[in-house]
Design an enzyme around this catalytic site. Structure first.
Site, PDB file in Angstrom:
ATOM      1  N   ASP A 189       0.826  -1.206   0.000  1.00  0.00           N
ATOM      2  CA  ASP A 189       0.000   0.000   0.000  1.00  0.00           C
ATOM      3  C   ASP A 189       0.864   1.262   0.000  1.00  0.00           C
ATOM      4  OD1 ASP A 189      -2.572   0.946  -0.166  1.00  0.00           O
ATOM      5  OD2 ASP A 189      -2.840   1.151   1.992  1.00  0.00           O
ATOM      6  N   ASP A 195      -8.984  -1.777   2.537  1.00  0.00           N
ATOM      7  CA  ASP A 195      -8.844  -1.195   3.862  1.00  0.00           C
ATOM      8  C   ASP A 195      -9.864  -1.777   4.844  1.00  0.00           C
ATOM      9  OD1 ASP A 195      -6.853   0.442   2.840  1.00  0.00           O
ATOM     10  OD2 ASP A 195      -8.279   1.991   2.240  1.00  0.00           O
TER      11      ASP A 195
END
Length: 540
Positions: A353, A431
């Site tokens: 990420d 997420d």
């Protein structure tokens, strides 16, 4: 006194969060009917009133037949004390503004059939211009003439909106509810599997059969985890370079996967509340009425989303519904077998990420991260919320396809900006899913140790909530999107490890499930045939 201090502090924070955008509102009226349209201005150059009541109203003079690069052929008697609308082109906006100001105009509107870009000029010209200046869509002016007639009165105002938008609270609620429900569902399935194993008297072997029957997939090998993350990296890079082709494949896959996930979620709810299980047979094929009705409903929802996926005004509701179902089903289906696998997977995805959000902008041509480019589509480089310059299309455009990989909630406070185009708060499915897999593992571990208070599950959910709050806080303070896993992974991993350490269960927590591998030489968490919470004489 303490209450007053709190109110003052809250007020200061709220006022500090008010920002002035470059989009504003043009209020047009004929004395009976009102209309509002999008305009683009430069707040640092020509500030506007923040409310409609405070804005001054002027008659509007239509001079769209000229570009007003000079005053020849224009009578000041017609313009003086009025707002003026002219066409864009031939000269810069500051020259038009100086001419209009010299003729006595109080406001200058520049109609454009092209992209509306924030008006700008060099520093020396800023001080010379004292009248409000803004760009508007030419088609909006034609619409106002058609609806309201020729005798038009105008007001210009630019309401500030707060960075702390209610949509953030909605997004936070979606995230924590999805993670909590997914973790609870995974734990409930594990409890049912253990009970089934006890009834059959199979212990560990019975657990293996239950796992296969349930259709769940356990990740137990570090090598498979590394391969999975490498596959994600490769897919993201392919999406970046071949977006226009692969986006339709991903959309089709999402429609099928989300319809199946929604069916799985609703079927579990119906089963829980004991909804009817009427069955019938046709040529040795058995059918359930409940399953047929649910399947038809879920397929319909997915098809509606697929057909109207670019309708920003309302389709986000269906996308979020399908997204929640997709995340829940993923968390229930994919199970991490032990805390070691959780640490490896979440740490690798954290690096993934951060790299694709913060590092890749140094390598891309437009300076936009690969993650943002893929998540928001080809228009990500022209995001209107970034920087001090905005670009608003003057004509309707074919919407670009976007990947259905984010939760979307419209910004409720950005009404002026929504006239220029819908703005959304977004949160990626990853997420939710990635920390959710750890939450699901904690929920299953609570079942294995027979924890009545679900200490691991509850503490991990609280850690996820705090991590999300920190993520949004950093995003608001920095004014830019954040890789949420940068905050969620440390919060959830560290919290889970601390709870296990404090309860002196780290060895069991690290080792994990009895269903990890059938040929493992490692001792299982629970001895074969045992389902109580006692492990080697220790009480949980």
């Amino acid at each position: 006194m303490e209450r007053a201090v709190r109110i003052i502090i809250f007020s200061v924070i709220f006022l500090a969060s008010q920002i002035n955008c470059q989009e504003a509102i043009l209020h047009i009226s004929n004395g009976i009917i009102d209309r509002e349209y999008c305009i683009v201005h430069n707040h640092s150059w020509t500030p506007l009133s923040q409310t409609l009541d405070a804005a001054l109203q002027y008659p509007l003079v239509n001079m769209t037949s000229t570009v007003l690069c000079n005053s020849s052929g224009v009578s000041s008697d017609v313009i003086k004390g009025k707002a003026l609308v002219v066409m864009n082109g031939d000269c810069n906006v500051s020259q038009k503004a100086l001419v209009a100001q010299g003729l006595g105009a109080t406001t200058l509107l520049i109609a454009s059939s092209k992209i509306l870009i924030t008006p700008s000029a060099n520093d020396s010209e800023y001080a010379k211009i004292h009248i409000p200046l803004a760009l508007m869509r030419y088609r909006d002016f034609l619409d106002a003439q058609e609806v309201l007639g020729d005798n038009l009165l105008v007001k210009l105002y630019a309401p500030p909106y707060s960075k702390i938008d209610p949509s953030i609270a909605v997004m936070l609620l979606i995230a924590i509810v999805t993670v909590s429900l997914g973790g609870y569902w995974s734990g409930a399935c594990e409890r049912d599997r253990l009970n089934s194993a006890v009834e059959r008297g199979g212990g560990g072997g019975g657990g293996g059969e239950s796992k296969a029957d349930s259709g769940e997939l356990f990740l137990y090998s570090p090598l498979k985890v590394v391969f999975f993350v490498a596959l994600m990296c490769g897919m993201l890079v392919l999406m970046y370079f071949f977006y226009n082709i692969l986006v339709y494949i991903i959309i089709a896959i999402f429609c099928m996967a989300s319809a199946s996930a929604l069916f799985s979620c609703l079927d579990a709810v119906m089963e829980k509340i004991g909804c009817g299980t009427l069955r019938f047979s046709i040529r040795n094929w058995n059918f359930s009425v409940r399953s047929l009705v649910l399947a038809a409903f879920c397929i319909t929802i997915a098809v509606i989303w697929g057909v109207y996926r670019n309708e920003d005004r309302w389709i986000w509701i269906l996308q979020d519904l399908l997204g929640i179902a997709f995340c829940l089903n993923f968390m229930k289906t994919i199970s991490l077998s032990n805390f070691k696998i959780c640490v490896i997977l979440l740490s690798l995805l954290l690096l993934y990420d951060v790299f694709f959000v913060f590092i890749t902008p140094f390598f891309t041509k437009n300076g936009v991260s690969i993650m943002v480019q893929v998540a928001l589509g080809p228009d990500a480089s022209g995001e209107r919320t970034q920087g001090n310059m905005v670009e608003v299309p003057a004509e309707p455009q074919t919407p670009s396809e976007k990947l259905p990989v984010v939760m979307r909630v419209p910004r409720f406070s950005a009404w002026a900006q929504n006239l220029c185009g819908m703005q959304f708060s977004i949160l990626g499915y990853g997420d939710i899913i990635v920390p959710g897999l750890l939450v699901a593992y904690c929920s299953r571990f609570d079942v294995w140790i027979n924890s009545s208070k679900k200490i691991y599950f509850v503490s991990c959910c609280i850690a996820y909530l705090l991590g999300m709050i920190v993520t949004f806080a950093v995003m608001l303070l920095s004014g830019m999107g954040q890789p949420a896993l940068l905050y969620l992974v440390p919060f959830t991993l560290i919290t889970s490890a601390v709870v296990a350490g404090c309860r002196r269960e780290m060895r069991q927590f690290w080792a994990g499930t009895t269903y990890e591998v059938l040929d493992s030489s490692r001792e299982p968490l629970l001895p074969e045939g045992r389902t109580d919470c006692s492990v080697e004489g220790e009480k949980c």
